[in-house]
Design a protein around this motif. Structure first.
Motif, mmCIF file in Angstrom:
data_model
loop_
_atom_site.group_PDB
_atom_site.id
_atom_site.type_symbol
_atom_site.label_atom_id
_atom_site.label_comp_id
_atom_site.label_asym_id
_atom_site.label_seq_id
_atom_site.Cartn_x
_atom_site.Cartn_y
_atom_site.Cartn_z
ATOM 1 N N TYR A 103 0.842 -1.185 0.000
ATOM 2 C CA TYR A 103 0.000 0.000 0.000
ATOM 3 C C TYR A 103 0.877 1.235 0.000
ATOM 4 N N THR A 104 0.333 2.301 -0.524
ATOM 5 C CA THR A 104 1.014 3.587 -0.530
ATOM 6 C C THR A 104 0.062 4.613 0.060
ATOM 7 N N ASP A 105 0.544 5.358 1.025
ATOM 8 C CA ASP A 105 -0.259 6.403 1.659
ATOM 9 C C ASP A 105 0.454 7.741 1.553
ATOM 10 N N VAL A 106 -0.330 8.786 1.526
ATOM 11 C CA VAL A 106 0.203 10.148 1.521
ATOM 12 C C VAL A 106 0.537 10.521 2.966
ATOM 13 N N THR A 107 1.725 11.074 3.156
ATOM 14 C CA THR A 107 2.134 11.528 4.487
ATOM 15 C C THR A 107 1.472 12.869 4.798
ATOM 16 N N ASP A 108 1.626 13.311 6.036
ATOM 17 C CA ASP A 108 1.114 14.636 6.409
ATOM 18 C C ASP A 108 1.745 15.720 5.541
ATOM 19 N N ALA A 109 3.044 15.569 5.253
ATOM 20 C CA ALA A 109 3.725 16.545 4.393
ATOM 21 C C ALA A 109 3.136 16.519 2.982
ATOM 22 N N GLY A 110 2.806 15.325 2.511
ATOM 23 C CA GLY A 110 2.190 15.199 1.184
ATOM 24 C C GLY A 110 0.805 15.818 1.145
ATOM 25 N N LEU A 111 0.028 15.601 2.203
ATOM 26 C CA LEU A 111 -1.313 16.202 2.275
ATOM 27 C C LEU A 111 -1.239 17.725 2.341
ATOM 28 N N THR A 112 -0.263 18.232 3.077
ATOM 29 C CA THR A 112 -0.077 19.679 3.173
ATOM 30 C C THR A 112 0.282 20.261 1.809
ATOM 31 N N LEU A 113 1.225 19.616 1.118
ATOM 32 C CA LEU A 113 1.636 20.088 -0.203
ATOM 33 C C LEU A 113 0.463 20.009 -1.185
ATOM 34 N N LEU A 114 -0.294 18.934 -1.121
ATOM 35 C CA LEU A 114 -1.464 18.786 -1.987
ATOM 36 C C LEU A 114 -2.465 19.911 -1.735
ATOM 37 N N ALA A 115 -2.734 20.205 -0.470
ATOM 38 C CA ALA A 115 -3.673 21.278 -0.130
ATOM 39 C C ALA A 115 -3.173 22.637 -0.626
ATOM 40 N N GLU A 116 -1.864 22.845 -0.547
ATOM 41 C CA GLU A 116 -1.282 24.102 -1.028
ATOM 42 C C GLU A 116 -1.334 24.183 -2.553
ATOM 43 N N ALA A 117 -1.151 23.034 -3.214
ATOM 44 C CA ALA A 117 -1.082 23.007 -4.678
ATOM 45 C C ALA A 117 -2.463 22.984 -5.339
ATOM 46 N N ARG A 118 -3.482 22.528 -4.625
ATOM 47 C CA ARG A 118 -4.819 22.403 -5.236
ATOM 48 C C ARG A 118 -5.328 23.719 -5.837
ATOM 49 N N PRO A 119 -5.251 24.861 -5.113
ATOM 50 C CA PRO A 119 -5.717 26.113 -5.731
ATOM 51 C C PRO A 119 -4.903 26.483 -6.976
ATOM 52 N N THR A 120 -3.613 26.204 -6.969
ATOM 53 C CA THR A 120 -2.773 26.474 -8.139
ATOM 54 C C THR A 120 -3.233 25.622 -9.311
ATOM 55 N N ASN A 121 -3.461 24.330 -9.055
ATOM 56 C CA ASN A 121 -3.937 23.424 -10.091
ATOM 57 C C ASN A 121 -5.268 23.920 -10.663
ATOM 58 N N ASP A 122 -6.208 24.236 -9.771
ATOM 59 C CA ASP A 122 -7.540 24.637 -10.207
ATOM 60 C C ASP A 122 -7.507 25.954 -10.987
ATOM 61 N N THR A 123 -6.715 26.908 -10.529
ATOM 62 C CA THR A 123 -6.601 28.199 -11.208
ATOM 63 C C THR A 123 -5.954 28.030 -12.578
ATOM 64 N N ALA A 124 -4.895 27.225 -12.642
ATOM 65 C CA ALA A 124 -4.213 26.990 -13.917
ATOM 66 C C ALA A 124 -5.128 26.246 -14.888
ATOM 67 N N LEU A 125 -5.885 25.299 -14.382
ATOM 68 C CA LEU A 125 -6.832 24.570 -15.224
ATOM 69 C C LEU A 125 -7.877 25.525 -15.799
ATOM 70 N N ARG A 126 -8.429 26.370 -14.954
ATOM 71 C CA ARG A 126 -9.437 27.339 -15.406
ATOM 72 C C ARG A 126 -8.854 28.265 -16.467
#
Length: 155
Positions: A103-126
């Motif tokens: 199994y592969t799980d996202v670490t707390d650091a990975g979840l933090t980075l994902l949360a920080e990157a999500r608005p960037t992803n969504d804005t760039a996609l738009r």
């Protein structure tokens, strides 16, 4: 059907337009994620897919399922997981019930980075979709993408 069949030509042109739209979007999002978060589109997608896992039956994805979700071969997915694991964004461990399963799980650091990157992803996609919509050949595809209602499980 022959190679000059109008239906095949139209199909080919439609595929080209879809491929062009995908390429433009991916390149735009890639630049934004790389510059803002040192993440590729594939890395972001992997973190996103793995962040949706849960404990309990069917909660964790096998590597084959992960590979399908991020549209990579199993070997490329394994290399991608290894890179993110080396960065401390993922962990791997053996399945309790099947010692062959990993199994592969996202670490707390990975979840933090994902949360920080999500608005960037969504804005760039738009922004990429808005730019593509200016092209008359791509505008119908952009409208179709905007109208899609994909169930969470299909992601």
């Amino acid at each position: 059907m022959t190679a000059t069949d109008p239906a095949l030509t139209a199909l080919s042109q439609g595929w080209y337009a879809l491929s062009l739209l995908h390429g433009k979007i991916e390149a735009h999002v890639e630049r934004a994620l790389q510059s803002g978060h040192d993440l590729s589109v594939r890395e972001y997608s992997l973190l996103d897919v793995l962040s949706r896992q849960h404990s309990g039956p069917g909660g964790h994805l096998q590597m084959k399922q992960v590979a399908e979700a991020v549209v990579l071969s199993q070997s490329a997915t394994t290399r991608l997981v290894s890179r993110l694991e080396d960065r401390g964004l993922l962990t791997r461990y053996l399945c309790d019930t099947d010692r062959r399963g990993i199994y592969t799980d996202v670490t707390d650091a990975g979840l933090t980075l994902l949360a920080e990157a999500r608005p960037t992803n969504d804005t760039a996609l738009r922004a990429a979709l808005d730019e593509a919509a200016k092209n008359p050949e791509l505008a119908p595809l952009v409208r179709t993408v905007e109208e899609l209602k994909v169930p969470a499980q299909a992601a």
